[in-house]
Design a protein around this motif. Structure first.
Motif, PDB file in Angstrom:
ATOM      1  N   GLY A 109     -15.410  -0.384  -4.879  1.00 33.75           N
ATOM      2  CA  GLY A 109     -15.771  -1.262  -3.782  1.00 33.75           C
ATOM      3  C   GLY A 109     -15.548  -0.546  -2.464  1.00 33.75           C
ATOM      4  N   GLN A 110     -16.206  -1.021  -1.435  1.00 34.30           N
ATOM      5  CA  GLN A 110     -15.968  -0.458  -0.110  1.00 34.30           C
ATOM      6  C   GLN A 110     -16.051  -1.541   0.933  1.00 34.30           C
ATOM      7  N   PHE A 111     -15.341  -1.323   2.030  1.00 37.65           N
ATOM      8  CA  PHE A 111     -15.332  -2.269   3.142  1.00 37.65           C
ATOM      9  C   PHE A 111     -14.790  -1.557   4.366  1.00 37.65           C
ATOM     10  N   GLN A 112     -15.122  -2.094   5.518  1.00 38.91           N
ATOM     11  CA  GLN A 112     -14.604  -1.570   6.784  1.00 38.91           C
ATOM     12  C   GLN A 112     -14.027  -2.735   7.577  1.00 38.91           C
ATOM     13  N   PRO A 113     -12.692  -2.823   7.641  1.00 42.21           N
ATOM     14  CA  PRO A 113     -12.076  -3.902   8.414  1.00 42.21           C
ATOM     15  C   PRO A 113     -12.475  -3.817   9.891  1.00 42.21           C
ATOM     16  N   MET A 114     -12.799  -4.969  10.457  1.00 48.78           N
ATOM     17  CA  MET A 114     -13.186  -5.023  11.864  1.00 48.78           C
ATOM     18  C   MET A 114     -12.038  -5.611  12.688  1.00 48.78           C
ATOM     19  N   ASP A 115     -12.194  -5.576  14.005  1.00 48.29           N
ATOM     20  CA  ASP A 115     -11.174  -6.146  14.886  1.00 48.29           C
ATOM     21  C   ASP A 115     -10.833  -7.564  14.461  1.00 48.29           C
ATOM     22  N   GLY A 116      -9.544  -7.870  14.405  1.00 45.13           N
ATOM     23  CA  GLY A 116      -9.071  -9.185  14.002  1.00 45.13           C
ATOM     24  C   GLY A 116      -8.709  -9.265  12.531  1.00 45.13           C
ATOM     25  N   ALA A 117      -9.104  -8.255  11.747  1.00 42.59           N
ATOM     26  CA  ALA A 117      -8.776  -8.242  10.319  1.00 42.59           C
ATOM     27  C   ALA A 117      -7.331  -7.795  10.119  1.00 42.59           C
ATOM     28  N   ASP A 118      -6.761  -8.233   9.025  1.00 40.55           N
ATOM     29  CA  ASP A 118      -5.421  -7.817   8.607  1.00 40.55           C
ATOM     30  C   ASP A 118      -5.556  -7.286   7.181  1.00 40.55           C
ATOM     31  N   PRO A 119      -6.097  -6.062   7.036  1.00 39.26           N
ATOM     32  CA  PRO A 119      -6.430  -5.560   5.703  1.00 39.26           C
ATOM     33  C   PRO A 119      -5.214  -5.276   4.827  1.00 39.26           C
ATOM     34  N   PHE A 120      -5.357  -5.611   3.553  1.00 41.62           N
ATOM     35  CA  PHE A 120      -4.340  -5.297   2.548  1.00 41.62           C
ATOM     36  C   PHE A 120      -4.312  -3.792   2.298  1.00 41.62           C
ATOM     37  N   VAL A 121      -5.483  -3.179   2.355  1.00 33.85           N
ATOM     38  CA  VAL A 121      -5.659  -1.742   2.152  1.00 33.85           C
ATOM     39  C   VAL A 121      -6.491  -1.224   3.307  1.00 33.85           C
ATOM     40  N   GLY A 122      -6.166  -0.042   3.809  1.00 35.22           N
ATOM     41  CA  GLY A 122      -6.975   0.574   4.848  1.00 35.22           C
ATOM     42  C   GLY A 122      -6.563   0.158   6.248  1.00 35.22           C
ATOM     43  N   SER A 123      -7.377   0.589   7.206  1.00 36.74           N
ATOM     44  CA  SER A 123      -7.092   0.352   8.618  1.00 36.74           C
ATOM     45  C   SER A 123      -8.328  -0.175   9.318  1.00 36.74           C
ATOM     46  N   VAL A 124      -8.105  -0.963  10.353  1.00 36.27           N
ATOM     47  CA  VAL A 124      -9.199  -1.502  11.149  1.00 36.27           C
ATOM     48  C   VAL A 124     -10.055  -0.342  11.661  1.00 36.27           C
ATOM     49  N   GLY A 125     -11.362  -0.476  11.492  1.00 34.40           N
ATOM     50  CA  GLY A 125     -12.302   0.518  11.983  1.00 34.40           C
ATOM     51  C   GLY A 125     -12.601   1.659  11.010  1.00 34.40           C
ATOM     52  N   GLU A 126     -11.851   1.756   9.930  1.00 32.08           N
ATOM     53  CA  GLU A 126     -12.034   2.849   8.967  1.00 32.08           C
ATOM     54  C   GLU A 126     -12.693   2.330   7.694  1.00 32.08           C
ATOM     55  N   LEU A 127     -13.718   3.049   7.213  1.00 31.85           N
ATOM     56  CA  LEU A 127     -14.357   2.688   5.949  1.00 31.85           C
ATOM     57  C   LEU A 127     -13.399   3.010   4.810  1.00 31.85           C
ATOM     58  N   GLU A 128     -13.172   2.038   3.949  1.00 28.69           N
ATOM     59  CA  GLU A 128     -12.232   2.186   2.831  1.00 28.69           C
ATOM     60  C   GLU A 128     -13.002   2.064   1.522  1.00 28.69           C
ATOM     61  N   LYS A 129     -12.686   2.930   0.564  1.00 27.51           N
ATOM     62  CA  LYS A 129     -13.271   2.869  -0.775  1.00 27.51           C
ATOM     63  C   LYS A 129     -12.126   2.729  -1.767  1.00 27.51           C
ATOM     64  N   VAL A 130     -12.240   1.721  -2.652  1.00 27.10           N
ATOM     65  CA  VAL A 130     -11.145   1.427  -3.570  1.00 27.10           C
ATOM     66  C   VAL A 130     -11.662   1.191  -4.987  1.00 27.10           C
ATOM     67  N   SER A 131     -10.783   1.460  -5.951  1.00 23.93           N
ATOM     68  CA  SER A 131     -11.076   1.174  -7.348  1.00 23.93           C
ATOM     69  C   SER A 131     -10.936  -0.325  -7.561  1.00 23.93           C
ATOM     70  N   GLU A 132     -12.022  -0.971  -7.958  1.00 24.46           N
ATOM     71  CA  GLU A 132     -12.012  -2.410  -8.187  1.00 24.46           C
ATOM     72  C   GLU A 132     -12.630  -2.711  -9.548  1.00 24.46           C
ATOM     73  N   VAL A 133     -12.462  -3.946  -9.977  1.00 20.80           N
ATOM     74  CA  VAL A 133     -13.031  -4.407 -11.237  1.00 20.80           C
ATOM     75  C   VAL A 133     -13.829  -5.671 -10.955  1.00 20.80           C
ATOM     76  N   ARG A 134     -15.051  -5.705 -11.470  1.00 25.49           N
ATOM     77  CA  ARG A 134     -15.860  -6.920 -11.400  1.00 25.49           C
ATOM     78  C   ARG A 134     -15.427  -7.794 -12.569  1.00 25.49           C
ATOM     79  N   VAL A 135     -14.932  -8.977 -12.271  1.00 30.91           N
ATOM     80  CA  VAL A 135     -14.452  -9.918 -13.289  1.00 30.91           C
ATOM     81  C   VAL A 135     -15.422 -11.084 -13.345  1.00 30.91           C
ATOM     82  N   GLU A 136     -15.848 -11.445 -14.567  1.00 32.43           N
ATOM     83  CA  GLU A 136     -16.729 -12.592 -14.764  1.00 32.43           C
ATOM     84  C   GLU A 136     -16.066 -13.546 -15.744  1.00 32.43           C
ATOM     85  N   MET A 137     -16.011 -14.823 -15.382  1.00 31.22           N
ATOM     86  CA  MET A 137     -15.437 -15.849 -16.255  1.00 31.22           C
ATOM     87  C   MET A 137     -16.266 -17.119 -16.160  1.00 31.22           C
TER      88      MET A 137
END
Length: 106
Positions: free
Chosen positions: A42-70
């Protein structure tokens, strides 16, 4: 019947799946906690006002994620989404709900 699809950091998958199962998702016949899991990035870029669990505001973050279907009964969908959000570590978890059809629908 619905299918809830969520994107979860790899290390939190078991906790999120169990929270969703406790709320009623993943019930198929005499089985509980049924889930389909697909690893990905997965990837995301936290914007101003975000409080990211991973990464920093303004920086593109790429993380290992799992798509879960139930699967989830209509009457348990809201409680399951609330459980998903509570168990998920992200400030804004990505998820969606799909309308499922079964053999009885045809």
């Amino acid at each position: 019947m619905n299918v809830i699809v969520a994107y979860v950091p790899s290390e939190y998958v078991d906790a999120v799946v169990e929270a969703m199962a406790q709320a009623g998702a993943g019930q198929i016949g005499n089985y509980r906690a049924c889930a389909f899991k697909v690893p990905g990035q997965g990837q995301f870029q936290p914007m101003d006002g975000a409080d990211p669990f991973v990464g920093s505001v303004g920086e593109l973050e790429k993380v290992s994620e799992v798509r879960v279907e139930m699967v989830c009964a209509n009457k348990q969908t809201r409680a399951t989404l609330e459980a998903l959000i509570a168990a998920h570590p992200y400030e804004e978890p990505a998820y969606h709900v799909l309308k499922a059809r079964t053999l009885a629908d045809f």
